[in-house]
Design a protein around this motif. Structure first.
Motif, mmCIF file in Angstrom:
data_model
loop_
_atom_site.group_PDB
_atom_site.id
_atom_site.type_symbol
_atom_site.label_atom_id
_atom_site.label_comp_id
_atom_site.label_asym_id
_atom_site.label_seq_id
_atom_site.Cartn_x
_atom_site.Cartn_y
_atom_site.Cartn_z
ATOM 1 N N GLY A 121 24.341 1.320 -0.743
ATOM 2 C CA GLY A 121 24.287 0.011 -0.109
ATOM 3 C C GLY A 121 24.623 -1.137 -1.046
ATOM 4 O O GLY A 121 25.106 -0.949 -2.166
ATOM 5 N N ALA A 122 24.371 -2.348 -0.566
ATOM 6 C CA ALA A 122 24.612 -3.576 -1.320
ATOM 7 C C ALA A 122 23.364 -4.444 -1.224
ATOM 8 O O ALA A 122 22.773 -4.573 -0.149
ATOM 9 N N PRO A 123 22.935 -5.052 -2.320
ATOM 10 C CA PRO A 123 21.663 -5.775 -2.315
ATOM 11 C C PRO A 123 21.742 -7.166 -1.707
ATOM 12 O O PRO A 123 22.762 -7.848 -1.796
ATOM 13 N N ASP A 124 20.667 -7.561 -1.056
ATOM 14 C CA ASP A 124 20.408 -8.938 -0.667
ATOM 15 C C ASP A 124 18.899 -9.099 -0.636
ATOM 16 O O ASP A 124 18.159 -8.133 -0.821
ATOM 17 N N ILE A 125 18.416 -10.318 -0.407
ATOM 18 C CA ILE A 125 16.979 -10.551 -0.498
ATOM 19 C C ILE A 125 16.217 -9.725 0.523
ATOM 20 O O ILE A 125 15.249 -9.031 0.192
ATOM 21 N N GLU A 126 16.633 -9.775 1.778
ATOM 22 C CA GLU A 126 15.937 -9.029 2.828
ATOM 23 C C GLU A 126 15.952 -7.536 2.543
ATOM 24 O O GLU A 126 14.932 -6.857 2.670
ATOM 25 N N GLY A 127 17.124 -7.027 2.150
ATOM 26 C CA GLY A 127 17.242 -5.591 1.918
ATOM 27 C C GLY A 127 16.371 -5.111 0.771
ATOM 28 O O GLY A 127 15.711 -4.080 0.871
ATOM 29 N N THR A 128 16.346 -5.864 -0.330
ATOM 30 C CA THR A 128 15.548 -5.428 -1.469
ATOM 31 C C THR A 128 14.048 -5.539 -1.190
ATOM 32 O O THR A 128 13.261 -4.747 -1.715
ATOM 33 N N LEU A 129 13.659 -6.490 -0.348
ATOM 34 C CA LEU A 129 12.254 -6.553 0.066
ATOM 35 C C LEU A 129 11.879 -5.308 0.867
ATOM 36 O O LEU A 129 10.809 -4.728 0.668
ATOM 37 N N HIS A 130 12.766 -4.885 1.763
ATOM 38 C CA HIS A 130 12.522 -3.655 2.514
ATOM 39 C C HIS A 130 12.474 -2.448 1.577
ATOM 40 O O HIS A 130 11.648 -1.536 1.758
ATOM 41 N N ASP A 131 13.341 -2.451 0.562
ATOM 42 C CA ASP A 131 13.374 -1.334 -0.390
ATOM 43 C C ASP A 131 12.073 -1.252 -1.179
ATOM 44 O O ASP A 131 11.542 -0.155 -1.404
ATOM 45 N N SER A 132 11.569 -2.403 -1.607
ATOM 46 C CA SER A 132 10.326 -2.395 -2.383
ATOM 47 C C SER A 132 9.167 -1.870 -1.543
ATOM 48 O O SER A 132 8.299 -1.152 -2.052
ATOM 49 N N GLU A 133 9.162 -2.184 -0.250
ATOM 50 C CA GLU A 133 8.105 -1.656 0.613
ATOM 51 C C GLU A 133 8.284 -0.164 0.853
ATOM 52 O O GLU A 133 7.298 0.595 0.880
#
Length: 288
Positions: A121-133
């Motif tokens: 994938g490619a990172p963005d704020i929303e995506g990385t927040l979901h990843d951390s969870e």
């Protein structure tokens, strides 16, 4: 007689105009992409550091695959640390920040956000927040991490992500509860740091306010960190941090609720754990 503009001056103007246009376009269209600088280089693996480890792959709800490392404690564990790294490179360049913890009898779990290292994938704020969870949920189901203290450690960008994750985790009453949150060299908010960095550069100084508005303010750490209480919070920041200035740590600490602790350090950005005394301060925080 008409004057001629020297070629070097024309080239300079073109370069500056192109740079300004690139910065503006990146902020207006890419928005949160300015926070992420991933790569796929493997710098070091845990076995090179004489650490046992397990490769972990996690499927996200939106179809990405995240890669992480599970580092077991070297003897009877005192707890588990979930580590969220900074905005550049990948876990293989950040692992040294937590490589000392297994010897101190702490399990460690660290992941790469989407687009970093072996994660898709490619990172963005929303995506990385979901990843951390997603990483935290995987960790709470790991049998070796259950029935023992659980700590979240985030450096730089990882601290900003971890603050939002921890505040939501606490507010929802998720289980197991966190026993402590540590943020190291973290900026006080995505929009706040974007505005500050834009103001540092003369080409974007006049546009610092309108351009910073293109960055979401939904996840400003100063708005989130107070919700982590009653979980203890430790804010670490260096007076010599040349990337995220010291006042960001002060703002975070002021916004946090008790119980809280501030550790003022004197190292470069994200270099806290090269100093044994700072390691001991963190260990003491986790013991308490």
């Amino acid at each position: 007689m008409a004057t001629r503009t020297p070629r070097v001056l024309l080239n300079t103007r073109k370069t500056l105009t192109g740079l300004a246009a690139t910065l503006t376009l990146m902020l207006l269209t890419g928005c949160s992409s300015v926070f992420f600088y991933p790569d796929q280089v493997t710098y070091v693996t845990p076995d090179r550091l004489n650490l046992e480890y397990e490769n972990v792959f996690i499927e996200t709800p939106d179809g990405e695959t995240l890669h992480g490392w599970w580092l077991p404690a070297q003897s009877d564990p005192k707890g588990t640390v979930y580590f969220l790294h900074g905005n550049a490179q990948n876990i293989s360049s950040h692992v040294m920040n937590v490589a000392w913890l297994p010897e101190e009898r702490y399990n460690v779990f660290l992941i790469d956000y989407r687009g970093y290292g072996r994660s898709t994938g490619a990172p963005d704020i929303e995506g990385t927040l979901h990843d951390s969870e997603a990483g935290l949920r995987w960790l709470t189901e790991h049998p070796d991490a259950q029935n023992q203290p659980l700590f979240l450690l985030g450096q730089s960008l990882g601290g900003a992500l971890g603050t939002t994750l921890a505040s939501e985790w606490v507010k929802r009453g998720e289980q197991p509860p966190l026993d402590g949150v540590i943020v190291d060299g973290t900026f006080s908010g995505f929009r706040a740091i974007a505005r500050e960095k834009l103001g540092d550069f003369w080409l974007t100084w006049p546009l610092q306010i309108p351009l910073s508005w293109t960055i979401t303010d939904e996840y400003e750490a100063t708005d989130q960190i107070g919700d982590i209480s009653p979980v203890p919070v430790m804010v670490i920041h260096s007076v010599r941090d040349g990337i995220i200035p010291f006042h960001h740590g002060q703002r975070l600490y002021d916004a946090a609720a008790e119980p809280k602790r501030f550790l003022q350090t004197d190292t470069g950005h994200a270099s806290t754990f090269v100093i044994p005394g700072y390691k001991q301060e963190v260990l003491e925080f986790m013991r308490q």
